[in-house]
Design a protein around this motif. Structure first.
Motif, PDB file in Angstrom:
ATOM      1  N   PRO A 133       0.844  -1.199   0.000  1.00  0.00           N
ATOM      2  CA  PRO A 133       0.000   0.000   0.000  1.00  0.00           C
ATOM      3  C   PRO A 133       0.878   1.248   0.000  1.00  0.00           C
ATOM      4  CG  PRO A 133      -0.784  -1.588   1.630  1.00  0.00           C
ATOM      5  CD  PRO A 133       0.536  -2.091   1.135  1.00  0.00           C
ATOM      6  N   TYR A 134       0.406   2.274  -0.653  1.00  0.00           N
ATOM      7  CA  TYR A 134       1.195   3.490  -0.836  1.00  0.00           C
ATOM      8  C   TYR A 134       1.756   4.005   0.481  1.00  0.00           C
ATOM      9  CZ  TYR A 134       2.378   8.209  -2.485  1.00  0.00           C
ATOM     10  OH  TYR A 134       3.038   9.354  -2.801  1.00  0.00           O
ATOM     11  N   TYR A 135       0.905   4.024   1.529  1.00  0.00           N
ATOM     12  CA  TYR A 135       1.331   4.614   2.792  1.00  0.00           C
ATOM     13  C   TYR A 135       2.208   3.678   3.620  1.00  0.00           C
ATOM     14  CZ  TYR A 135      -1.893   8.407   1.806  1.00  0.00           C
ATOM     15  OH  TYR A 135      -2.519   9.470   1.221  1.00  0.00           O
ATOM     16  N   SER A 136       2.361   2.419   3.216  1.00  0.00           N
ATOM     17  CA  SER A 136       3.268   1.490   3.903  1.00  0.00           C
ATOM     18  C   SER A 136       4.582   1.313   3.150  1.00  0.00           C
ATOM     19  CB  SER A 136       2.601   0.117   4.054  1.00  0.00           C
ATOM     20  OG  SER A 136       1.427   0.205   4.819  1.00  0.00           O
ATOM     21  N   LYS A 137       4.586   1.716   1.901  1.00  0.00           N
ATOM     22  CA  LYS A 137       5.729   1.455   1.024  1.00  0.00           C
ATOM     23  C   LYS A 137       7.008   2.121   1.540  1.00  0.00           C
ATOM     24  CE  LYS A 137       6.998   2.090  -3.887  1.00  0.00           C
ATOM     25  NZ  LYS A 137       7.932   3.231  -3.821  1.00  0.00           N
ATOM     26  N   LEU A 138       6.905   3.329   2.050  1.00  0.00           N
ATOM     27  CA  LEU A 138       8.090   4.076   2.478  1.00  0.00           C
ATOM     28  C   LEU A 138       8.805   3.361   3.614  1.00  0.00           C
ATOM     29  CD1 LEU A 138       9.478   6.749   1.685  1.00  0.00           C
ATOM     30  CD2 LEU A 138       8.293   7.817   3.605  1.00  0.00           C
ATOM     31  N   LYS A 139       8.040   2.891   4.615  1.00  0.00           N
ATOM     32  CA  LYS A 139       8.678   2.201   5.736  1.00  0.00           C
ATOM     33  C   LYS A 139       9.263   0.872   5.276  1.00  0.00           C
ATOM     34  CE  LYS A 139       8.177   0.464  10.402  1.00  0.00           C
ATOM     35  NZ  LYS A 139       7.325   0.264  11.585  1.00  0.00           N
ATOM     36  N   HIS A 140       8.520   0.162   4.436  1.00  0.00           N
ATOM     37  CA  HIS A 140       9.061  -1.098   3.929  1.00  0.00           C
ATOM     38  C   HIS A 140      10.415  -0.883   3.269  1.00  0.00           C
ATOM     39  CE1 HIS A 140       9.803  -4.626   1.525  1.00  0.00           C
ATOM     40  NE2 HIS A 140       9.885  -3.825   0.473  1.00  0.00           N
ATOM     41  N   GLU A 141      10.526   0.133   2.419  1.00  0.00           N
ATOM     42  CA  GLU A 141      11.765   0.367   1.676  1.00  0.00           C
ATOM     43  C   GLU A 141      12.916   0.738   2.603  1.00  0.00           C
ATOM     44  OE1 GLU A 141       9.702   1.707  -2.554  1.00  0.00           O
ATOM     45  OE2 GLU A 141      10.430   3.239  -1.159  1.00  0.00           O
ATOM     46  N   SER A 142      12.613   1.368   3.748  1.00  0.00           N
ATOM     47  CA  SER A 142      13.678   1.719   4.690  1.00  0.00           C
ATOM     48  C   SER A 142      14.233   0.488   5.388  1.00  0.00           C
ATOM     49  CB  SER A 142      13.162   2.718   5.730  1.00  0.00           C
ATOM     50  OG  SER A 142      12.267   2.088   6.642  1.00  0.00           O
ATOM     51  N   GLN A 143      13.468  -0.637   5.355  1.00  0.00           N
ATOM     52  CA  GLN A 143      13.899  -1.854   6.033  1.00  0.00           C
ATOM     53  C   GLN A 143      14.042  -3.041   5.087  1.00  0.00           C
ATOM     54  OE1 GLN A 143      11.088  -2.595   9.161  1.00  0.00           O
ATOM     55  NE2 GLN A 143      11.360  -0.599  10.108  1.00  0.00           N
ATOM     56  N   CYS A 144      13.783  -2.842   3.827  1.00  0.00           N
ATOM     57  CA  CYS A 144      13.780  -3.948   2.866  1.00  0.00           C
ATOM     58  C   CYS A 144      15.137  -4.657   2.857  1.00  0.00           C
ATOM     59  CB  CYS A 144      13.460  -3.420   1.467  1.00  0.00           C
ATOM     60  SG  CYS A 144      13.465  -4.716   0.190  1.00  0.00           S
ATOM     61  N   SER A 145      15.103  -5.977   2.990  1.00  0.00           N
ATOM     62  CA  SER A 145      16.351  -6.739   3.017  1.00  0.00           C
ATOM     63  C   SER A 145      17.034  -6.761   1.658  1.00  0.00           C
ATOM     64  CB  SER A 145      16.082  -8.174   3.485  1.00  0.00           C
ATOM     65  OG  SER A 145      15.217  -8.844   2.585  1.00  0.00           O
ATOM     66  N   TYR A 146      16.321  -6.356   0.610  1.00  0.00           N
ATOM     67  CA  TYR A 146      16.914  -6.317  -0.726  1.00  0.00           C
ATOM     68  C   TYR A 146      17.522  -4.957  -1.064  1.00  0.00           C
ATOM     69  CZ  TYR A 146      14.599 -10.769  -1.695  1.00  0.00           C
ATOM     70  OH  TYR A 146      14.200 -12.076  -1.657  1.00  0.00           O
ATOM     71  N   ARG A 147      17.389  -3.977  -0.168  1.00  0.00           N
ATOM     72  CA  ARG A 147      17.959  -2.670  -0.494  1.00  0.00           C
ATOM     73  C   ARG A 147      19.471  -2.792  -0.622  1.00  0.00           C
ATOM     74  NH1 ARG A 147      17.354  -2.804   5.004  1.00  0.00           N
ATOM     75  NH2 ARG A 147      18.787  -1.596   6.317  1.00  0.00           N
ATOM     76  N   PRO A 148      20.075  -2.053  -1.541  1.00  0.00           N
ATOM     77  CA  PRO A 148      21.510  -2.219  -1.804  1.00  0.00           C
ATOM     78  C   PRO A 148      22.362  -1.723  -0.645  1.00  0.00           C
ATOM     79  CG  PRO A 148      20.632  -0.365  -3.030  1.00  0.00           C
ATOM     80  CD  PRO A 148      19.454  -1.047  -2.420  1.00  0.00           C
ATOM     81  N   TYR A 149      23.576  -2.227  -0.589  1.00  0.00           N
ATOM     82  CA  TYR A 149      24.552  -1.823   0.420  1.00  0.00           C
ATOM     83  C   TYR A 149      25.459  -0.739  -0.154  1.00  0.00           C
ATOM     84  CZ  TYR A 149      23.287  -6.291   2.623  1.00  0.00           C
ATOM     85  OH  TYR A 149      22.606  -7.343   3.185  1.00  0.00           O
ATOM     86  N   SER A 150      26.004   0.077   0.748  1.00  0.00           N
ATOM     87  CA  SER A 150      27.008   1.065   0.339  1.00  0.00           C
ATOM     88  C   SER A 150      28.383   0.425   0.365  1.00  0.00           C
ATOM     89  CB  SER A 150      26.981   2.272   1.284  1.00  0.00           C
ATOM     90  OG  SER A 150      25.738   2.930   1.218  1.00  0.00           O
ATOM     91  N   CYS A 151      29.263   0.905  -0.482  1.00  0.00           N
ATOM     92  CA  CYS A 151      30.632   0.398  -0.522  1.00  0.00           C
ATOM     93  C   CYS A 151      31.281   0.564   0.855  1.00  0.00           C
ATOM     94  CB  CYS A 151      31.438   1.143  -1.577  1.00  0.00           C
ATOM     95  SG  CYS A 151      33.200   0.726  -1.576  1.00  0.00           S
ATOM     96  N   PRO A 152      31.874  -0.506   1.417  1.00  0.00           N
ATOM     97  CA  PRO A 152      32.468  -0.414   2.753  1.00  0.00           C
ATOM     98  C   PRO A 152      33.883   0.170   2.780  1.00  0.00           C
ATOM     99  CG  PRO A 152      32.648  -2.665   1.956  1.00  0.00           C
ATOM    100  CD  PRO A 152      31.896  -1.896   0.897  1.00  0.00           C
ATOM    101  N   TYR A 153      34.402   0.546   1.629  1.00  0.00           N
ATOM    102  CA  TYR A 153      35.767   1.077   1.593  1.00  0.00           C
ATOM    103  C   TYR A 153      35.822   2.420   2.315  1.00  0.00           C
ATOM    104  CZ  TYR A 153      40.409   2.140  -0.238  1.00  0.00           C
ATOM    105  OH  TYR A 153      41.751   2.430  -0.366  1.00  0.00           O
ATOM    106  N   ALA A 154      36.778   2.547   3.242  1.00  0.00           N
ATOM    107  CA  ALA A 154      36.837   3.756   4.067  1.00  0.00           C
ATOM    108  C   ALA A 154      37.928   4.722   3.645  1.00  0.00           C
ATOM    109  CB  ALA A 154      37.053   3.366   5.529  1.00  0.00           C
ATOM    110  N   GLY A 155      38.693   4.375   2.650  1.00  0.00           N
ATOM    111  CA  GLY A 155      39.793   5.227   2.239  1.00  0.00           C
ATOM    112  C   GLY A 155      39.382   6.413   1.389  1.00  0.00           C
ATOM    113  N   SER A 156      38.129   6.429   0.950  1.00  0.00           N
ATOM    114  CA  SER A 156      37.618   7.547   0.152  1.00  0.00           C
ATOM    115  C   SER A 156      36.106   7.582   0.314  1.00  0.00           C
ATOM    116  CB  SER A 156      37.976   7.371  -1.332  1.00  0.00           C
ATOM    117  OG  SER A 156      37.352   6.210  -1.856  1.00  0.00           O
TER     118      SER A 156
END
Length: 311
Positions: A133-156
């Protein structure tokens, strides 16, 4: 044309459905917008791959200022132009489209249309198949297990995102990170002038074991007025999986040693967040130079450790 007339022209099928129901649909409250159960359970989220929403409806729900989806309260000017509540203060109560004064007019019709919609997760291309549902979609996306990860490299300040296989290849090919197989390690860190390494990232090494990937960080940073060294491990996956593993780190010299044991942190937590929470093996500079031996003018640290899976 008013907001209501615009919506009627674009989404007749939705209003035919609304008109067939005699009850009044109250606009969702802010607390209700974020109420979402079973955000990643495909048995709970309706799977409707053929559900589509016309681009005109999506455009109606897009704030003209920030271009994000709008959620109640949705504001409109006297001419029917809409914008989200977050952007209203930014435009100084003036409609960004016609420059008329905004006042406090709610576009309840658009809020009701939004309540009738079901949309796919924006991480559908990463594997999420749920329709929300439209009003639930935002929270789902903030916790979705399929959301991409950020690069863990800390040098830049790397902005690359992706799934774990993609990031592993990215670390190897683009950042030239050392890759090792196995659950034990023995690394030596040498610095000829340890007085020049404050706030400097030294090393990131990736280990592959138990079918997972782990990132070992070692660096110097300033803690108050004292320079310190820290080593810690991060898990390339979510926190609920990271808790299935533990690791130990050991550093020493001159007959002394320090040992740290902990749980690897998920790369969902940024490198800086982990470092600033001191969740790792922390070595004061004087102790590090003592471990190094000699005249204490050169840093020579040997860090050993292992990773294991909890039963």
């Amino acid at each position: 044309m008013t907001c209501f007339a615009t919506i009627m022209a674009s989404v007749n099928p939705f209003f035919d459905d609304l008109q067939s129901k005699p009850e009044v649909i109250d606009p969702p409250q802010n607390d209700d917008i974020m109420d979402c159960e079973a955000v990643n359970d495909p048995t709970q989220a309706a799977i409707k791959p053929n559900v589509t929403v016309s681009s005109s409806v999506r455009e109606l729900l897009e704030c003209p200022v920030c271009l994000n989806a709008m959620y109640p309260p949705i504001h409109q000017c006297s001419n029917g132009h809409t914008l989200c509540s977050g952007c209203k203060p930014r435009v100084h109560n003036r409609c960004p489209t016609c420059r008329h004064e905004l006042g406090n007019i709610r576009c309840l019709a658009l809020e009701k249309v939004a309540a009738s919609l079901e949309l796919p997760c924006k991480y559908q291309s990463f594997g999420c198949i749920g329709i929300y549902p439209y009003y639930s979609k935002l929270k789902h996306e903030s916790q979705c297990s399929y959301r991409p990860y950020s690069c863990p490299y800390a040098g830049s300040e790397c902005t690359v995102i992706g799934d774990i296989p993609y990031l592993v290849a990215h670390l190897k090919d683009d950042h030239k990170v050392d890759m090792h197989n196995g659950s034990t390690f023995n690394h030596r860190y040498v610095k000829s002038n340890p007085h020049e390494v404050e706030n400097a990232t030294w090393m990131l090494t990736v280990f592959s074991c138990f079918g997972q990937y782990f990132c070992l960080h070692f660096e110097a940073f300033q803690l108050g007025i004292s320079p310190v060294y820290i080593a810690f491990l991060r898990f390339m996956g979510d926190d609920n999986e990271a808790k299935n593993y533990s690791y130990s780190l050991e550093v020493g010299g001159n007959g002394r040693k320090m040992i740290w044991q902990g749980v690897p942190r998920s790369i969902r937590d940024s490198h800086r967040k982990v470092r600033d929470s001191f969740d790792g093996l922390i070595i004061q500079r004087n102790m590090a130079l003592f471990f190094s031996g000699g005249d204490r003018k050169e840093l020579k640290l040997r860090v050993t450790g292992r990773i294991w899976k909890e039963q």
